[in-house]
Each structure stands twice: as C-alpha cells, then as structure tokens.
Design a protein around this motif. Structure first.
Motif, short mmCIF file in Angstrom:
data_model
loop_
_atom_site.label_atom_id
_atom_site.label_comp_id
_atom_site.label_asym_id
_atom_site.label_seq_id
_atom_site.Cartn_x
_atom_site.Cartn_y
_atom_site.Cartn_z
N HIS A 206 0.90 -1.18 -0.07
CA HIS A 206 -0.05 -0.07 0.01
C HIS A 206 1.02 1.28 0.15
CE1 HIS A 206 -3.75 -2.51 0.60
NE2 HIS A 206 -2.86 -3.11 1.63
N GLU B 115 2.29 -10.84 3.15
CA GLU B 115 1.23 -9.87 3.20
C GLU B 115 -0.01 -10.09 2.22
OE1 GLU B 115 0.65 -5.01 2.83
OE2 GLU B 115 2.38 -5.78 3.12
N ARG B 116 0.64 -10.45 0.95
CA ARG B 116 -0.39 -10.76 -0.08
C ARG B 116 -1.33 -11.89 0.25
NH1 ARG B 116 -0.28 -9.05 -5.17
NH2 ARG B 116 1.89 -8.29 -4.97
N GLU C 29 -3.89 -10.82 2.97
CA GLU C 29 -5.06 -10.04 2.71
C GLU C 29 -6.01 -10.86 1.70
OE1 GLU C 29 -3.80 -6.49 0.39
OE2 GLU C 29 -2.92 -5.81 2.15
N PRO D 178 -7.97 -13.50 5.08
CA PRO D 178 -8.12 -12.49 6.28
C PRO D 178 -7.81 -13.12 7.63
CG PRO D 178 -10.12 -12.17 4.85
CD PRO D 178 -9.26 -13.50 4.09
N GLU E 234 -4.39 -12.72 9.32
CA GLU E 234 -4.22 -11.48 10.15
C GLU E 234 -3.62 -11.89 11.42
OE1 GLU E 234 -3.16 -7.76 10.85
OE2 GLU E 234 -3.93 -8.35 8.83
#
Length: 319
Positions: free
Chosen positions: A61, A184-185, A188, A191, A194
């Motif tokens: 991001h 991280e991909r 995402e 979920p 996390e």
C-alpha cells in the motif's frame, strides 16, 4: 502467570536490549572461543528479525502514503533531504576516520520503518499516517542509500569494499523483504492470516535482543579496544536527536501540520533504520568491525532519546 502486553514490552524495550548487550559482553569475555559460533547464529537471526519487521509494514500500500500530500512532503523532505545534509555536516564537523565515518553515515542516512510507529503511538502522534508513510520510507531508502554513500562516504571506505562479498548482505535484506510481501499478499487474500501477523508482531523485540546479544558476544574484543572511539560517537547521536526534533518542528510549522502529524514527523526523523544497514556493516572487510558496533550504539542512544521524545514532544514542542 505474569502477562505483559506487547505495548508494555515495546515501551520498555531499551532495558531489554541493555541487558542483552551486558549478557553478550559477559559471555564473550568469559568464553572468547564462542565468537565464531555466535557469528554463524547472527545471520539467520537477523533474517528472521527483518522478516517479522517487514511483515508489520503495509508493503502493498505504498500509494496510501501519498493521499495526504502535505504530510508526505514533510516526511520525505525531512528524511531524504534535510537529515542527509545534517548527517553529512556532523561527520564533517567531527572529522572521523573512514571506518567510523562510514558507520555513522550508514545508520543516520535512512529512516526507521518499525519502532517509530510504536513511539508515535506512545507520544500521541498520528499512528494511521505513520503506518501509511512507512512503506514509502522503506522503498526510497533502499534506492537512495547507495547514492548517499557515494556522495558522502570517504573514497577510501568505498574503495575497500569488495562488492561481490556484499551480495549476501543485500540478500539478507531482500529475501525477507520479498517473503514479507508474499506473506502480506496471502494475508490479504485470507483474512484469517491476520492472526499470523499479530502473532509475529511480538517478535521484533526479542529477536533484536538476541541480535545485539550475538553482536556483543562476537565483537567483545572490538568493543573493548574501541571504547574511547565509541565515546566520541555519543555527542554526534545526541546532537542528531536534538536537531531532528527541532528541524521537524520547523518543517511542520512551514507546512502547517496539525500537532499530531508534527509529532509523527519528529518520531520519523528521530529514528533510524539500523536493521536494514546492519547486514552491510557486518559484511565489511576485516578490521572494519567497529562500523557494526557504531550502529548498535546509535540504536541504544536513539531508544533512550525516544523515551525523552515521548515526554517532551506532546508537552512542549508540539502541544
């Protein structure tokens, strides 16, 4: 059973590192033959530290950092124009030898991407903006650090490097970085992943404590032989912290940033990314080990400085 929250652990992390360094120096003094074994353990530990650190950065991001352009301009101006000039002025003023100069430049030229978020929270900064700007800080420092060193480091320092032998140092940064991007991909996409990131968020402090323990144990001879030189580092790092806070105040005033964003800017400018540059220092030629010790010393001075920042910034500099 004693339960310590992650925020409490991060708030008191400086004492964890001081204890780790003390234990490392004691172990290295008592059993000097363990130095090579500690050095072998250092590399996988450092790779793990970088991975869990990068995993906390929203690497996918980067564009989010540019949504608040005024704050982004303040952070980029402070970290990549003003502070490199300050670092260059400090090494010129103190006239260090090439090894010490390189160590100081390595650690002062690039902004932090991890604990500055924690200290922004403790110091009543703007944590969402701190998180948003972090990936941009990371990308730019990886691109600009070679340019800064080419412009500011002593030619003797750069000429002594065997660039082929530095490849493992770049890999020890890039492999955890790429792994964190892929993780991280996956998080995402799924979920529930996390929870993994939250669990990993506990690990930077103990892993960094282990890293400084291993460095202290492996380099105890270098530390003891260079105590006088290391003491000359302290005024530089203290001056840097004082100047960074005042420069952040000036930039925030010029760009009319709210107080919360001004505090976040000061924490970003006051903290440096020792994790990323440490592998480079560790791969320097024999006789240049002190550069890595300089980076560790700066980290400890910085952490003590952040304790002062947390108290001073919201009460006096950015009310």
């Amino acid at each position: 059973m004693l339960f310590v929250s992650r925020l409490t652990l991060e708030r008191h992390q400086v004492w964890v590192y001081l204890v780790a360094i003390g234990l490392g120096l004691a172990a290295g003094t008592a059993w000097p033959e363990i130095g090579p074994a500690l050095e072998r353990l250092l590399w996988p530990t450092l790779a793990a530290l970088l991975f869990v650190t990068f995993l906390q950065v929203p690497l996918l991001h980067v564009r989010d950092a540019l949504r608040d352009r005024r704050f982004a301009v303040a952070v980029l101006l402070g970290n990549f124009v003003v502070l490199p000039l300050l670092a260059w002025a400090l090494v010129k003023a103190f006239d260090f030898d090439p090894v010490m100069r390189l160590g100081v430049l390595l650690v002062l030229l690039v902004p932090c991407t991890d604990w500055f978020i924690t200290f922004s929270q403790l110091g009543k900064g703007d944590v969402p903006r701190a998180i948003a700007i972090t990936p941009l800080n990371l990308v730019l420092q990886l691109v600009l650090l070679p340019l800064y060193l080419w412009l500011m480091a002593d030619a003797q320092s750069l000429g002594s490097w065997n660039w082929a032998t530095l490849a493992p140092a770049f890999l020890i940064v890039l492999v955890p970085l790429a792994s964190a991007v892929m993780a991280e991909r996956g998080i995402e996409t799924h979920p529930k992943g996390e929870r993994l990131r939250e669990a990993m968020a506990w690990w930077p402090v103990p892993l960094l404590a282990l890293v400084v323990f291993l460095i202290a144990g492996a380099q105890v001879g270098t530390v003891l032989d260079s105590l006088g030189e290391l003491q000359t580092m302290l005024p530089v790092f203290v001056l840097f912290l004082l100047a960074a806070a005042l420069l952040a105040k000036g930039i925030a005033a010029q760009l009319r940033l709210p107080a919360e964003q001004g505090r976040t800017l000061a924490f970003s400018m006051g903290t440096r990314n020792s994790f990323v540059v440490l592998p480079l220092a560790l791969m320097l030629p024999v006789g240049w080990e002190i550069a890595a010790v300089v980076i560790v010393v700066q980290s400890l001075v910085e952490l003590l400085g952040m304790v002062a920042y947390v108290w001073v910034l919201p009460r006096h500099l950015f009310r």
